[in-house]
Design a protein around this motif. Structure first.
Motif, short mmCIF file in Angstrom:
data_model
loop_
_atom_site.label_atom_id
_atom_site.label_comp_id
_atom_site.label_asym_id
_atom_site.label_seq_id
_atom_site.Cartn_x
_atom_site.Cartn_y
_atom_site.Cartn_z
N LEU A 22 0.82 -1.21 0.00
CA LEU A 22 0.00 0.00 0.00
C LEU A 22 0.85 1.27 0.00
CD1 LEU A 22 -2.72 -1.05 2.60
CD2 LEU A 22 -2.88 -1.11 0.14
N GLY A 23 0.39 2.27 -0.77
CA GLY A 23 1.06 3.57 -0.82
C GLY A 23 0.17 4.65 -0.24
N ASN A 24 0.62 5.90 -0.32
CA ASN A 24 -0.13 7.03 0.25
C ASN A 24 -1.54 7.16 -0.34
OD1 ASN A 24 1.89 7.78 1.99
ND2 ASN A 24 2.78 9.28 0.60
N LEU A 25 -1.67 6.97 -1.65
CA LEU A 25 -2.98 7.07 -2.30
C LEU A 25 -3.92 5.98 -1.78
CD1 LEU A 25 -4.83 8.40 -4.37
CD2 LEU A 25 -3.87 6.88 -6.12
N ASP A 26 -3.38 4.78 -1.56
CA ASP A 26 -4.20 3.68 -1.04
C ASP A 26 -4.73 4.02 0.35
OD1 ASP A 26 -3.79 1.75 -3.20
OD2 ASP A 26 -1.71 1.74 -2.53
N PHE A 27 -3.87 4.55 1.22
CA PHE A 27 -4.29 4.92 2.57
C PHE A 27 -5.33 6.05 2.52
CE2 PHE A 27 0.01 3.17 3.68
CZ PHE A 27 -0.47 2.08 4.40
N PHE A 28 -5.14 6.98 1.58
CA PHE A 28 -6.08 8.09 1.40
C PHE A 28 -7.46 7.54 1.04
CE2 PHE A 28 -8.28 11.32 -1.05
CZ PHE A 28 -7.99 12.50 -0.38
N LEU A 29 -7.51 6.63 0.06
CA LEU A 29 -8.78 6.07 -0.39
C LEU A 29 -9.42 5.17 0.66
CD1 LEU A 29 -7.83 5.22 -4.08
CD2 LEU A 29 -9.30 7.08 -3.30
N LEU A 30 -8.61 4.39 1.36
CA LEU A 30 -9.13 3.53 2.43
C LEU A 30 -9.76 4.36 3.54
CD1 LEU A 30 -6.35 0.79 2.78
CD2 LEU A 30 -8.73 0.43 2.13
N GLY A 31 -9.08 5.45 3.91
CA GLY A 31 -9.61 6.34 4.93
C GLY A 31 -10.92 6.97 4.49
N ALA A 32 -10.99 7.38 3.23
CA ALA A 32 -12.20 8.01 2.71
C ALA A 32 -13.38 7.04 2.69
CB ALA A 32 -11.93 8.53 1.29
N ILE A 33 -13.16 5.83 2.19
CA ILE A 33 -14.24 4.84 2.09
C ILE A 33 -14.75 4.44 3.47
CG2 ILE A 33 -14.77 2.45 1.41
CD1 ILE A 33 -12.67 2.88 -0.89
N PHE A 44 -7.07 12.28 4.71
CA PHE A 44 -5.80 12.96 5.02
C PHE A 44 -5.16 12.37 6.28
CE2 PHE A 44 -7.55 16.71 2.56
CZ PHE A 44 -6.61 16.62 1.55
N LEU A 45 -6.02 12.05 7.28
CA LEU A 45 -5.51 11.50 8.54
C LEU A 45 -4.76 10.20 8.30
CD1 LEU A 45 -5.32 11.05 11.63
CD2 LEU A 45 -7.65 10.13 11.54
N PHE A 46 -5.38 9.26 7.59
CA PHE A 46 -4.73 7.97 7.37
C PHE A 46 -3.49 8.10 6.51
CE2 PHE A 46 -8.93 6.20 8.60
CZ PHE A 46 -8.49 5.32 9.56
N MET A 47 -3.55 9.00 5.53
CA MET A 47 -2.40 9.19 4.65
C MET A 47 -1.22 9.76 5.44
SD MET A 47 -2.14 11.28 1.04
CE MET A 47 -2.17 12.92 1.76
N TYR A 48 -1.47 10.84 6.21
CA TYR A 48 -0.38 11.47 6.96
C TYR A 48 0.04 10.64 8.16
CZ TYR A 48 -0.78 15.74 4.21
OH TYR A 48 -0.78 16.66 3.18
N LYS A 49 -0.91 9.91 8.75
CA LYS A 49 -0.56 9.10 9.92
C LYS A 49 0.47 8.04 9.58
CE LYS A 49 -2.26 5.82 13.31
NZ LYS A 49 -1.26 4.81 12.96
#
Length: 319
Positions: free
Chosen positions: A199-210, A275-280
């Motif tokens: 997983l990359g930053n975009l994956d974490f971003f999308l997972l957090g959003a969903i 943003f939280l999951f991506m930056y975390k």
């Protein structure tokens, strides 16, 4: 232990960044949630109308009312939540198998309940500061002096007593199901995707959003009730409890009253979580490195102190 602290620090840092980036949407959704009269001249008709009226009547700063308390609140909320969540999750993971849905929900429930009890006063203060309309006219500003976080806390305690800092705690505890749903969805989807790719930053971003979209969409009526209960209650409009609030909103405003501000709230929640999951994830790696360096430095300092003591003991023995 150090990993749990790293999770707490990265969660707090990610929360601060995401809060700052999406705060105007929080202001808009909060004001729509607590608004009971939608027919007055000053009433907000929707998200766009709310932004226009805030800018017109309060200026750009009006969109960031209560930001200081929100930053402190989200840092403490995420720090406490992630520390407890990761600590409990670590216990389950000792069984050496992927954490189950039930175990993830238990971890979320315990962590969420602890977080609510510790941080509810901060969100009571923030709700009152966020929904307070600040006049733009200088003469009006002099009459209605803006209160900061400390003065708002003092005013709440003086007018309503210290118990009022825990107003809305019951719907807030019910809303513990929100992060339970969020993190359960997040963990389960994440575990399945990790079988196929890194997983990359975009994956974490999308997972957090969903995950946040599912959680907020299914618990929104309780968010409205909690926001209203955290305001100062007048006798004629007081919600005695969550069920009473639910009944009064439906009776006076219809079922649509339970979903006021949902569009801006969903957008804000989804972006904040993304943003939280991506930056975390990025901050977690940094936190681990910093804590490791601090640990090494502490060990080195302890070693040097021990060597110094041994040297002094040898000198005394020689003498």
């Amino acid at each position: 232990m150090s990993e749990n602290v790293a999770h707490a620090l990265s969660g707090a840092g990610g929360g601060i960044i995401s809060m700052v980036l999406t705060y105007p949407l929080i202001t808009v959704s909060s004001r729509l949630q607590v608004q009971k009269d939608t027919k007055g001249a000053d009433a907000y008709k929707g998200g766009k109308d709310t932004i226009v009226k805030i800018l017109k009547n309060e200026g750009f700063r009006g969109l960031y009312s209560g930001l200081n308390s929100a930053i402190f609140g989200i840092a403490l909320t995420n720090g406490v939540y992630y520390y407890f969540y990761e600590s409990i999750k670590a216990v389950f993971e000792k069984i050496e198998r992927p954490i189950s849905v039930i175990e993830s929900m238990i971890a979320g429930a315990i962590a969420g309940s602890a977080t609510v009890l510790v941080t509810n006063p901060i969100w009571v203060v923030n709700t009152r500061m966020t929904t307070r309309k600040e006049p733009l006219d200088e003469n009006e500003k002099q009459k209605h002096k803006k209160l900061g976080t400390i003065k708002t806390i003092s005013k709440i305690i003086n007018e309503d007593g210290i118990k009022s800092l825990w107003q809305g705690v019951i719907p807030a505890l019910i809303l513990v199901i929100n992060p339970i749903i969020q993190y359960t969805v997040y963990e389960q989807i994440k575990a399945r995707i990790e079988k196929f790719k890194k997983l990359g930053n975009l994956d974490f971003f999308l997972l957090g959003a969903i995950s946040k979209l599912v959680a907020t969409g299914s618990t929104y009526p309780y968010i409205v009730i909690k926001s209203r209960m955290q305001l100062r209650q007048t006798d004629d409009a007081r919600y005695k409890n969550t069920w009473d609030g639910l009944q009064k909103i439906i009776a006076n405003e219809g079922y649509s009253g339970l979903y006021k501000g949902i569009a801006s709230k969903l957008l804000q929640s989804v972006l904040t979580a993304a943003f939280l999951f991506m930056y975390k994830e990025a901050l977690f790696k940094l936190s681990v490195k910093i804590l490791s360096l601090m640990k090494i430095k502490n060990v080195e300092a302890l070693f040097k102190l021990s060597v110094k003591k041994l040297s002094l003991m040898k000198i005394k023995n020689v003498q």
